[in-house]
Design a protein around this motif. Structure first.
Motif, PDB file in Angstrom:
ATOM      1  N   SER A 200      44.787  37.828  33.875  1.00  0.00           N
ATOM      2  CA  SER A 200      43.418  37.305  33.791  1.00  0.00           C
ATOM      3  C   SER A 200      43.251  36.403  32.577  1.00  0.00           C
ATOM      4  O   SER A 200      42.526  35.409  32.617  1.00  0.00           O
ATOM      5  N   GLY A 201      43.932  36.746  31.479  1.00  0.00           N
ATOM      6  CA  GLY A 201      43.876  35.904  30.285  1.00  0.00           C
ATOM      7  C   GLY A 201      44.800  34.699  30.389  1.00  0.00           C
ATOM      8  O   GLY A 201      44.442  33.591  29.981  1.00  0.00           O
ATOM      9  N   THR A 202      45.960  34.915  30.979  1.00  0.00           N
ATOM     10  CA  THR A 202      46.955  33.850  31.090  1.00  0.00           C
ATOM     11  C   THR A 202      46.460  32.687  31.952  1.00  0.00           C
ATOM     12  O   THR A 202      46.741  31.516  31.655  1.00  0.00           O
ATOM     13  N   LEU A 203      45.706  32.990  33.001  1.00  0.00           N
ATOM     14  CA  LEU A 203      45.300  31.949  33.947  1.00  0.00           C
ATOM     15  C   LEU A 203      43.951  31.311  33.619  1.00  0.00           C
ATOM     16  O   LEU A 203      43.459  30.469  34.386  1.00  0.00           O
ATOM     17  N   VAL A 204      43.368  31.695  32.491  1.00  0.00           N
ATOM     18  CA  VAL A 204      42.094  31.086  32.071  1.00  0.00           C
ATOM     19  C   VAL A 204      42.168  29.559  32.001  1.00  0.00           C
ATOM     20  O   VAL A 204      41.250  28.870  32.466  1.00  0.00           O
ATOM     21  N   PRO A 205      43.227  28.951  31.430  1.00  0.00           N
ATOM     22  CA  PRO A 205      43.270  27.478  31.349  1.00  0.00           C
ATOM     23  C   PRO A 205      43.198  26.789  32.709  1.00  0.00           C
ATOM     24  O   PRO A 205      42.804  25.628  32.794  1.00  0.00           O
ATOM     25  N   TYR A 206      43.555  27.541  33.778  1.00  0.00           N
ATOM     26  CA  TYR A 206      43.547  26.944  35.113  1.00  0.00           C
ATOM     27  C   TYR A 206      42.333  27.373  35.932  1.00  0.00           C
ATOM     28  O   TYR A 206      42.240  27.074  37.117  1.00  0.00           O
ATOM     29  N   SER A 207      41.399  28.083  35.297  1.00  0.00           N
ATOM     30  CA  SER A 207      40.160  28.534  35.945  1.00  0.00           C
ATOM     31  C   SER A 207      40.430  29.387  37.180  1.00  0.00           C
ATOM     32  O   SER A 207      39.748  29.276  38.202  1.00  0.00           O
ATOM     33  N   ILE A 208      41.437  30.235  37.083  1.00  0.00           N
ATOM     34  CA  ILE A 208      41.757  31.174  38.160  1.00  0.00           C
ATOM     35  C   ILE A 208      41.530  32.584  37.621  1.00  0.00           C
ATOM     36  O   ILE A 208      42.103  32.970  36.603  1.00  0.00           O
ATOM     37  N   ARG A 209      40.673  33.331  38.304  1.00  0.00           N
ATOM     38  CA  ARG A 209      40.322  34.674  37.864  1.00  0.00           C
ATOM     39  C   ARG A 209      41.288  35.709  38.457  1.00  0.00           C
ATOM     40  O   ARG A 209      41.863  35.494  39.522  1.00  0.00           O
ATOM     41  N   VAL A 210      41.417  36.854  37.780  1.00  0.00           N
ATOM     42  CA  VAL A 210      42.246  37.957  38.278  1.00  0.00           C
ATOM     43  C   VAL A 210      41.492  39.266  38.055  1.00  0.00           C
ATOM     44  O   VAL A 210      41.105  39.588  36.929  1.00  0.00           O
ATOM     45  N   ASN A 211      41.278  39.999  39.140  1.00  0.00           N
ATOM     46  CA  ASN A 211      40.586  41.282  39.081  1.00  0.00           C
ATOM     47  C   ASN A 211      41.318  42.288  39.965  1.00  0.00           C
ATOM     48  O   ASN A 211      42.253  41.930  40.683  1.00  0.00           O
ATOM     49  N   ALA A 212      40.887  43.535  39.904  1.00  0.00           N
ATOM     50  CA  ALA A 212      41.548  44.562  40.713  1.00  0.00           C
ATOM     51  C   ALA A 212      40.564  45.618  41.179  1.00  0.00           C
ATOM     52  O   ALA A 212      39.538  45.871  40.549  1.00  0.00           O
ATOM     53  N   ILE A 213      40.935  46.239  42.282  1.00  0.00           N
ATOM     54  CA  ILE A 213      40.279  47.450  42.767  1.00  0.00           C
ATOM     55  C   ILE A 213      41.270  48.592  42.552  1.00  0.00           C
ATOM     56  O   ILE A 213      42.452  48.457  42.869  1.00  0.00           O
ATOM     57  N   ALA A 214      40.800  49.697  42.005  1.00  0.00           N
ATOM     58  CA  ALA A 214      41.630  50.892  41.851  1.00  0.00           C
ATOM     59  C   ALA A 214      41.079  51.964  42.789  1.00  0.00           C
ATOM     60  O   ALA A 214      40.194  52.733  42.398  1.00  0.00           O
ATOM     61  N   PRO A 215      41.560  51.991  44.020  1.00  0.00           N
ATOM     62  CA  PRO A 215      41.013  52.946  44.986  1.00  0.00           C
ATOM     63  C   PRO A 215      41.509  54.367  44.736  1.00  0.00           C
ATOM     64  O   PRO A 215      42.580  54.592  44.148  1.00  0.00           O
ATOM     65  N   GLY A 216      40.719  55.306  45.224  1.00  0.00           N
ATOM     66  CA  GLY A 216      41.167  56.677  45.354  1.00  0.00           C
ATOM     67  C   GLY A 216      41.755  56.832  46.747  1.00  0.00           C
ATOM     68  O   GLY A 216      42.517  55.979  47.196  1.00  0.00           O
TER      69      GLY A 216
END
Length: 293
Positions: A200-216
C-alpha cells in the motif's frame, strides 16, 4: 444525485474486475457481488477449468473464465497480456486464491516433546512452500503483473473519485497465536497481511491502493473441516444458532451477503479513502482466540 445517496456511494457499475480463485468459495461470492451490481467485466482465474466455467454461467456475458496458475510468474504475465488485449485495463484486482495444507494435528500441551517433534517433521516442506507461494508470494507477483493494467484503469477514468485497487483475501488466521493452529497456513496469512501494508505504501507514487479482507469462517472447500469441527452438526452453518457464542459470537459462519456487502463497500466510492486497510470480517471469532490483533 446527492453524494450520500447509497446508489452512488456503493456503485460498481462499469468496473473491470479480476478475481483469482473466483470460481469457488469466497471468490465466487465476490464474483456474484460484482456481476449482479453492474460490473462491466469480471475475469475469474483459477486452475480448475470446470469450476470456472460453472461459475461463469451466472452471467456468461459478463464473467470471463481464464485458466492460470497464480504461483507462476510467467502464467500471471500471460494472463495480464490477454486481459490487456481484450479490454486494456483493470480497475480492481482481487488476490483471492488460497490453499490450506494438512495441519500438524496435535496440541503441544497434550503430547510429549518427542511426539510433537515427530508429528511436526512429518509435515512436508513442499506443503509449506506451496502454501506460501499461493497465499503470499502470489499476491506480490499478481500485483506486479497487473500493475500496468491497474495504471490504465486510473487513466481510463471510468471510476470517478476512485483509484485502482488491489484487494487481498487474507485471514484472521494470520492474527492467531493458538498453539493448535501452528503451521504454514496462519504463517502465510500473516505474511499476506504484511504484504498488503508494504504494498500500500510502495504503490502510492502510482496511485494504486492496496487493501485486504481478513475473513473468519465462510462456507468453502478450504474451511469445510474447521466448520465441521465447530459443532454445528446437521444445522445450516450460515444460520444464527448453528454455533455456540464462544466459537463464533455471531453464532454462524459468514454468508454471501456478508462478503458481498464488504467487497462492494471496499470497491466503490464508499471505500475510496481506504489504503493499507485490513477489514476483519469474522462474526467476532478472533475475539474468542489468543491472538495479536
Amino acid at each position: 444525485m446527492a453524494a450520500t445517496d447509497a446508489r452512488k456511494l456503493f456503485s460498481v457499475e462499469g468496473m473491470v474486475v479480476c478475481i483469482t480463485g473466483g470460481g469457488t468459495g469466497i471468490g465466487k461470492m465476490m464474483t456474484e457481488a460484482f456481476t449482479t451490481n453492474g460490473a462491466a467485466k469480471v475475469y475469474i482465474i483459477g486452475r480448475r477449468k470446470e469450476k470456472l466455467e460453472e461459475t461463469a454461467q451466472i452471467a456468461p456475458n459478463i464473467i470471463i473464465p481464464m485458466v492460470a496458475d497464480v504461483t507462476s510468474k510467467e502464467s500471471l504475465c500471460e494472463l495480464a497480456d490477454k486481459i490487456k488485449q481484450d479490454v486494456g485495463y483493470v480497475n480492481l484486482l482481487c488476490c483471492n486464491s488460497g490453499t490450506m495444507p494438512p495441519p500438524i494435528g496435535v496440541k503441544s500441551s497434550e503430547v510429549s516433546l518427542q511426539e510433537y517433534r515427530a508429528k511436526a517433521l512429518a509435515t512436508k516442506t513442499e506443503d509449506w512452500a506451496q502454501t506460501f507461494a499461493t497465499n503470499a508470494s502470489a499476491i506480490f507477483f499478481s500485483a506486479m503483473a497487473f500493475l500496468e493494467l491497474l495504471d490504465a484503469g486510473n487513466k481510463q477514468g471510468n471510476c470517478a473519485g476512485r483509484k485502482s485497487q488491489v484487494l487481498v483475501t487474507s485471514s484472521i488466521a494470520g492474527y492467531l497465536r493458538t498453539p493448535f493452529n501452528m503451521g504454514a497456513y496462519p504463517a502465510s496469512k500473516a505474511a499476506a497481511t504484511h504484504l498488503v501494508k508494504g504494498l500500500s505504501g510502495t504503490l502510492v507514487p502510482y496511485s494504486i491502493r492496496v487493501n485486504a479482507i481478513a475473513p473468519g469462517l465462510f462456507p468453502s472447500d478450504l474451511a469445510a473441516g474447521l466448520i465441521a469441527g465447530g459443532g454445528a452438526g446437521e444445522k445450516d452453518p450460515t444460520e444464527e444458532g448453528a454455533f455456540e457464542k464462544d466459537f463464533i459470537p455471531a453464532e454462524r459462519t459468514g454468508k454471501t451477503e456478508d462478503m458481498a456487502g464488504t467487497v462492494l463497500y471496499m470497491a466503490s466510492a464508499a471505500g475510496a479513502y481506504l489504503n493499507g486497510n485490513i477489514t476483519v470480517l469474522d462474526g467476532g471469532r478472533v475475539s474468542q482466540l489468543p491472538g495479536t490483533y
